[in-house]
Design a protein around this motif. Structure first.
Motif, mmCIF file in Angstrom:
data_model
loop_
_atom_site.group_PDB
_atom_site.id
_atom_site.type_symbol
_atom_site.label_atom_id
_atom_site.label_comp_id
_atom_site.label_asym_id
_atom_site.label_seq_id
_atom_site.Cartn_x
_atom_site.Cartn_y
_atom_site.Cartn_z
ATOM 1 N N UNK A 16 -17.870 134.791 -0.275
ATOM 2 C CA UNK A 16 -16.944 135.781 -1.077
ATOM 3 C C UNK A 16 -17.213 135.643 -2.452
ATOM 4 N N UNK A 17 -18.079 134.980 -2.878
ATOM 5 C CA UNK A 17 -18.266 134.738 -4.587
ATOM 6 C C UNK A 17 -17.112 133.994 -5.138
ATOM 7 N N UNK A 18 -16.457 133.063 -4.467
ATOM 8 C CA UNK A 18 -15.452 132.348 -5.132
ATOM 9 C C UNK A 18 -15.484 130.732 -5.024
ATOM 10 N N UNK A 35 2.106 134.089 0.835
ATOM 11 C CA UNK A 35 3.165 134.714 1.178
ATOM 12 C C UNK A 35 3.533 136.049 0.537
ATOM 13 N N UNK A 36 2.931 136.183 -0.694
ATOM 14 C CA UNK A 36 2.990 137.329 -1.374
ATOM 15 C C UNK A 36 1.973 138.035 -1.920
ATOM 16 N N UNK A 37 0.902 138.028 -0.999
ATOM 17 C CA UNK A 37 -0.498 138.237 -1.551
ATOM 18 C C UNK A 37 -0.674 139.739 -2.456
ATOM 19 N N UNK A 91 -13.099 126.043 8.144
ATOM 20 C CA UNK A 91 -13.721 127.367 8.105
ATOM 21 C C UNK A 91 -13.568 128.007 6.942
ATOM 22 N N UNK A 92 -12.326 127.926 6.327
ATOM 23 C CA UNK A 92 -12.206 129.008 5.252
ATOM 24 C C UNK A 92 -12.900 128.183 3.984
ATOM 25 N N UNK A 93 -13.060 126.961 4.025
ATOM 26 C CA UNK A 93 -13.850 126.287 2.789
ATOM 27 C C UNK A 93 -15.374 126.560 3.335
ATOM 28 N N UNK A 94 -15.755 126.617 4.441
ATOM 29 C CA UNK A 94 -17.185 127.044 4.604
ATOM 30 C C UNK A 94 -17.580 128.605 4.204
ATOM 31 N N UNK A 123 -1.458 126.591 0.620
ATOM 32 C CA UNK A 123 -1.581 125.716 1.673
ATOM 33 C C UNK A 123 -2.131 126.579 2.972
ATOM 34 N N UNK A 124 -2.434 127.824 2.891
ATOM 35 C CA UNK A 124 -2.505 128.605 3.950
ATOM 36 C C UNK A 124 -3.954 128.799 4.144
ATOM 37 N N UNK A 125 -4.678 128.449 5.227
ATOM 38 C CA UNK A 125 -6.017 128.770 5.352
ATOM 39 C C UNK A 125 -6.416 130.301 5.926
ATOM 40 N N UNK A 126 -6.179 131.173 4.905
ATOM 41 C CA UNK A 126 -6.116 132.393 5.600
ATOM 42 C C UNK A 126 -7.250 133.219 4.895
ATOM 43 N N UNK A 127 -8.488 133.330 5.718
ATOM 44 C CA UNK A 127 -9.663 134.152 5.226
ATOM 45 C C UNK A 127 -9.465 135.561 4.737
ATOM 46 N N UNK A 128 -8.647 136.239 5.373
ATOM 47 C CA UNK A 128 -8.380 137.735 5.156
ATOM 48 C C UNK A 128 -7.627 137.650 3.690
ATOM 49 N N UNK A 129 -6.700 136.991 3.657
ATOM 50 C CA UNK A 129 -5.780 137.298 2.239
ATOM 51 C C UNK A 129 -6.969 136.599 1.194
ATOM 52 N N UNK A 130 -7.598 135.420 1.315
ATOM 53 C CA UNK A 130 -8.382 134.776 0.232
ATOM 54 C C UNK A 130 -9.531 135.734 -0.187
ATOM 55 N N UNK A 131 -10.021 136.369 0.800
ATOM 56 C CA UNK A 131 -11.343 137.464 0.592
ATOM 57 C C UNK A 131 -10.818 138.639 -0.231
#
Ligand code: SF4
Length: 348
Positions: free
Chosen positions: A136-138, A62-64, A128-131, A89-97
């Motif tokens: 992303x090298x993480x 929420x405060x990426x 999908x986010x786990x796959x 808790x948030x499966x958000x690929x953009x933020x995690x990438x």
């Protein structure tokens, strides 16, 4: 180091353990230290000799932008080897990438209990986010509390995580806290008296799963007692080693014992402190003045011997070596302290 980046969170898990002083408040803490500027984060990391940082909340995604700032700051200051992981808790690929590109090493996905199972249909965003994460090298893992009545769903979830090939799964004992106690009791959970704050049945389910499911994915279990008894204690010991004054006594639990003399309400504190030192017979390096708490701190042994001769309240205190110096015990050492303690106890 535990870096708590915000108390705000739009998920409302009934078992949420976040304390009332932080829950739904947009505040930042590095361990117990309130963070108002970057230097607070760096000083706390140095104070415990942190080898890595776990970013938590609230909902860190929420405060990426704030999280990205801290990831870059910590990596710049302590180098690539400083391992940083994030709970979300948030499966958000953009933020995690974006965070992976900033240097985040690992995330631990918290999958809501109502989606446990094969991660199809409503759970597909988590799948999908786990796959996707390895591209992303993480590193990516899953970290969840064990709800004892959800054993079958949890087993199905583990099979799905095995298929995906996540790096690890961490199972935590479900536990009571000040914040969640009412909601947990309403749902019929009871405390397992042998397990500290653990919920009855949580440990047995976790142990059965770890023993019986033969998976390639590493599954770890962390009990409520382990978290307090080992993880917290290790952190306290490291902090005490680096920050406690030489005259303090250190306990095997990681707390420190100090002699303290409390000042009256007026006057020149520095002058008063050197008067205390003279009367207790300690040298200039064997005491310190805590201006904020208006007290002199010195070796408990030296104060025990001299307390009877002092007109000011003298105590032996045991406290955490943390930034908030949580006091766990206080014993009066002279009549002035005993009458002060009696007044406080009487609520005057
Ligand atoms: S996601 Fe975490 S912080 Fe948010 S409500 Fe659930 S347990 Fe609490």
């Amino acid at each position: 180091m535990v870096l708590f980046v915000t108390g705000l969170c739009r998920f409302r898990c009934f078992y949420c353990p976040v304390s009332p002083v932080r829950n739904q408040k947009d505040v930042v803490y590095a361990n117990e230290r309130r963070v108002l500027r970057d230097a607070d984060v760096l000083e706390e990391a140095r104070a415990i000799g942190a080898a890595g940082t776990g970013i938590t909340g609230g909902d860190p995604l929420g405060v990426v932008d704030r999280v990205e700032h801290y990831v870059r700051l910590l990596k710049r200051e302590f180098g690539e080897a400083h391992h940083i992981h994030l709970y979300t808790h948030e499966p958000n690929p953009e933020k995690l990438r974006k965070l992976a590109a900033a240097g985040l090493d690992e995330f631990r996905l918290h999958i809501p209990h109502y989606l446990w199972g094969p991660l199809a249909a409503d759970g597909v965003a988590y799948r999908s986010v786990l796959e996707e994460a390895p591209s992303w090298g993480i590193r990516r893992g899953v970290e969840i509390p064990v709800l004892p009545e959800k054993e079958a769903e949890l087993r199905r979830l583990l099979v799905a995580l095995e298929e995906i090939g996540v790096d690890f799964v961490n199972l935590n004992e479900l536990e009571f806290s000040e914040t969640n106690e009412e909601k947990m009791r309403e749902r019929g959970y009871r405390q397992d008296v042998r397990a500290g704050w653990g919920v009855r049945g949580s440990r047995a389910v976790a142990e059965r799963i770890v023993r019986e499911t033969h998976l390639r994915v590493p599954v770890h279990y962390c009990s409520s007692r382990f978290k307090d008894g080992v993880q917290l204690r290790q952190r306290l010991l490291r902090r005490a080693e680096r920050t406690a004054p030489g005259f303090a006594e250190r306990t095997p639990d990681g707390t420190v014992v100090l002699g303290i003399v409390e000042a009256g309400s007026t006057g020149d504190l520095a002058r008063w402190a050197s008067g205390v030192a003279r009367r207790t017979g300690v040298g200039p390096d064997d005491y310190r003045l805590d201006l904020a708490r208006r007290r002199v701190e010195l070796a408990p042994g030296a104060l025990r011997r001299a307390a009877g001769r002092l007109p000011w309240p003298a105590f032996e205190v045991e406290e955490y070596p943390t930034a908030d110096a949580l006091e766990v015990e206080r014993n009066p050492l002279n009549p002035a302290a005993r009458s002060k303690a009696a007044i406080v106890a009487g609520g005057v």
